[in-house]
Design a protein around this motif. Structure first.
Motif, PDB file in Angstrom:
ATOM      1  N   ARG A   1      39.803  35.923  27.773  1.00 22.59           N
ATOM      2  CA  ARG A   1      38.644  36.150  28.643  1.00 22.59           C
ATOM      3  C   ARG A   1      39.047  36.165  30.112  1.00 22.59           C
ATOM      4  N   ARG A   2      39.990  35.324  30.490  1.00 21.95           N
ATOM      5  CA  ARG A   2      40.447  35.356  31.883  1.00 21.95           C
ATOM      6  C   ARG A   2      41.077  36.708  32.208  1.00 21.95           C
ATOM      7  N   ARG A   3      41.844  37.238  31.258  1.00 21.19           N
ATOM      8  CA  ARG A   3      42.464  38.543  31.483  1.00 21.19           C
ATOM      9  C   ARG A   3      41.404  39.655  31.495  1.00 21.19           C
ATOM     10  N   VAL A   4      40.404  39.553  30.612  1.00 20.72           N
ATOM     11  CA  VAL A   4      39.324  40.546  30.592  1.00 20.72           C
ATOM     12  C   VAL A   4      38.585  40.549  31.923  1.00 20.72           C
ATOM     13  N   LEU A   5      38.355  39.359  32.461  1.00 15.35           N
ATOM     14  CA  LEU A   5      37.680  39.254  33.757  1.00 15.35           C
ATOM     15  C   LEU A   5      38.482  39.970  34.843  1.00 15.35           C
ATOM     16  N   GLU A   6      39.801  39.798  34.825  1.00 13.67           N
ATOM     17  CA  GLU A   6      40.665  40.484  35.792  1.00 13.67           C
ATOM     18  C   GLU A   6      40.578  41.996  35.620  1.00 13.67           C
ATOM     19  N   ILE A   7      40.602  42.455  34.348  1.00 12.67           N
ATOM     20  CA  ILE A   7      40.546  43.895  34.063  1.00 12.67           C
ATOM     21  C   ILE A   7      39.230  44.489  34.552  1.00 12.67           C
ATOM     22  N   CYS A   8      38.123  43.799  34.280  1.00 10.49           N
ATOM     23  CA  CYS A   8      36.808  44.290  34.709  1.00 10.49           C
ATOM     24  C   CYS A   8      36.733  44.385  36.231  1.00 10.49           C
ATOM     25  N   GLU A   9      37.227  43.383  36.911  1.00  8.59           N
ATOM     26  CA  GLU A   9      37.187  43.388  38.376  1.00  8.59           C
ATOM     27  C   GLU A   9      38.075  44.484  38.947  1.00  8.59           C
ATOM     28  N   GLU A  10      39.210  44.736  38.293  1.00  7.01           N
ATOM     29  CA  GLU A  10      40.083  45.830  38.730  1.00  7.01           C
ATOM     30  C   GLU A  10      39.381  47.175  38.566  1.00  7.01           C
ATOM     31  N   HIS A  11      38.716  47.366  37.412  1.00 10.34           N
ATOM     32  CA  HIS A  11      37.988  48.608  37.164  1.00 10.34           C
ATOM     33  C   HIS A  11      36.894  48.821  38.205  1.00 10.34           C
TER      34      HIS A  11
ATOM     35  N   TRP B   1      28.774  48.617  30.862  1.00  7.73           N
ATOM     36  CA  TRP B   1      29.546  47.923  29.836  1.00  7.73           C
ATOM     37  C   TRP B   1      30.708  47.142  30.448  1.00  7.73           C
ATOM     38  N   ILE B   2      31.246  47.629  31.539  1.00  5.31           N
ATOM     39  CA  ILE B   2      32.262  46.856  32.253  1.00  5.31           C
ATOM     40  C   ILE B   2      31.620  45.588  32.802  1.00  5.31           C
TER      41      ILE B   2
END
Length: 437
Positions: free
Chosen positions: A349-359, A372-373
């Protein structure tokens, strides 16, 4: 600039295709390449543009394909994502015609054997879209190539370059040129032709899919996909979409639809596939099978698929589902096994949070994907016990999506459904997290 009635035949993949050569893997929307770069360049050069998927009307696609590869004044071949059909058709063109063939590909293009002898026009694709400046640059470069080649007819086929005797043989055999004007008659296929082209059916499918509001509405997109499958029976995109439409339709019932979707996806070898779309959908089917039948095997298949999909693509969709299913499994075990799954779920989840913020920072995604992001970001925060922050972000995400839908003329029901979907997922997650106490 006009070139009479000259034609340009375009060979390339269609729709969204996974680029296995990029790291992490990306999904490229090849239709954007055609719509933004190739078609405008061809038209500005004064030629009639014909795309391969617009001449396919039945299961017997060979005859019109070969006719166009032989007779087209110019052929443009986009090899992006190492599309095997495009590469094969390029080889046929090179064997038939010594000149007027243009090759282009996305920057990450590579292939198992050496294609360095080809002059390839490279361009940068952002995945779901292409940058405006890059569109202008490549479109102008392609237009210039088309104009120059259509007039000069310099040899660009490696077959004729390395076997110059073929040029002399072709020059002394006028009937070869005649074939380009009047193809030899071949028997019509026994199978009844579809009156609509592949491209027309694909557009009808997209419109039908966009209008879906309840499970039974998926029957219409399924019907179009079945017709498309008769034309391209092994195309991954069609099989993926057919599996999606099948399980969402819940026809004749939820379990039977999921089992049928599983059978469709099996044709893409999801257990060993490196296509993150296929693997992620395999996870989605087994996640729903688990919810229906509570079979531990389905749970483990879902976790394994989401895990592979996440590490293949490093994306928020597979990641957020992977974390959720890990917490599901943690409720069925105890001790170190449960602890390991819960710790890993938090890391994901921490990595998903980083990915979403990058997107969200880059903004290179279709407008309808932003919700969805944002929803995945909310779920990741919620799962990391950042409840108040998650609630604030959720309010903004839902409000922004409702505003976008209204601007697009969509009904409030679409916004209601998306908000309900997010809230339902958060309730499920809250129940799982409460079970660890």
């Amino acid at each position: 600039m006009a070139n009479g009635n000259k034609t340009c035949f375009v060979i390339m993949g269609f729709g969204e295709k996974t680029d296995f050569q990029s790291n992490p893997q990306r999904v490229l929307n090849l239709n954007k390449t055609y719509e933004y770069i190739i078609e405008p360049a061809v038209k500005e050069a004064g030629l009639t543009c014909v795309r391969a998927d617009r001449i396919i009307h039945s299961t017997m696609i060979d005859k019109p394909m070969y006719e166009n590869l032989l007779s087209a004044d110019v052929v443009v071949a986009d090899l992006s994502t190492s599309n095997v059909n495009a590469i094969y058709e390029l080889g046929v063109r090179h064997a038939l015609r010594p000149s007027t063939t243009i090759v282009l590909a996305e920057n990450n293009f590579s292939f198992p054997f050496d294609l360095n002898h080809l002059s390839i026009l490279k361009y940068e694709h952002l995945g779901r879209d292409i940058g405006f400046g890059e569109v202008l640059r490549v479109k102008d470069a392609l237009k210039q190539k088309i104009v120059e080649l259509a007039d000069k007819k310099e040899v660009d086929s490696p077959v004729f370059v390395f076997l110059p005797s073929l040029l002399r043989a072709k020059a002394g055999t006028p009937q070869l040129d005649a074939l380009a004007v009047e193809p030899a008659a071949t028997p019509e296929p026994a199978t009844k032709k579809d009156e609509r082209s592949f491209d027309e059916l694909m557009e009808s499918f997209r419109l039908a899919k966009a209008s879906v509001q309840k499970p039974s509405d998926w029957f219409k997109p399924m019907a179009f996909l079945e017709r498309l499958r008769t034309m391209q029976p092994q195309d991954p995109y069609i099989l993926q979409q057919l599996a999606l439409a099948t399980y969402k339709s819940e026809i004749p019932d939820k379990l039977a639809a999921l089992q049928e979707a599983k059978t469709i996806l099996a044709q893409l070898s999801p257990i060993t596939s490196a296509d993150a779309e296929t693997v992620g959908m395999w996870g989605a089917v087994h996640k729903r099978l688990w919810e229906v039948g509570a079979d531990r095997g389905d749970l483990d298949h879902a976790i394994g698929a989401y895990e592979r999909g996440f590490f293949l693509r490093n994306d928020y969709y597979n990641g957020i589902n992977y974390a959720f299913m890990l917490d599901v499994r943690a409720t069925l075990t105890s001790g170190d096994e449960a602890l390991a799954d819960r710790v890993l779920a938090r890391r994901i989840r921490r990595r998903v949070l980083e990915i979403c913020e990058e997107h969200l920072k880059v903004g290179a995604f279709p407008a309808d994907e932003k919700f969805w992001i944002g929803a995945s970001k909310v779920e990741a925060m919620f799962g990391l016990d950042r409840r108040e922050e998650a609630e604030r972000v959720k309010t903004d995400v839902v409000a922004e999506e409702r505003e976008r839908l209204r601007a697009d003329g969509a009904s409030d029901r679409e916004g209601d459904w998306r908000e309900k979907s997010l809230n339902e997922q958060l309730r499920k997650l809250e129940k799982l997290l409460a079970a660890r106490a």
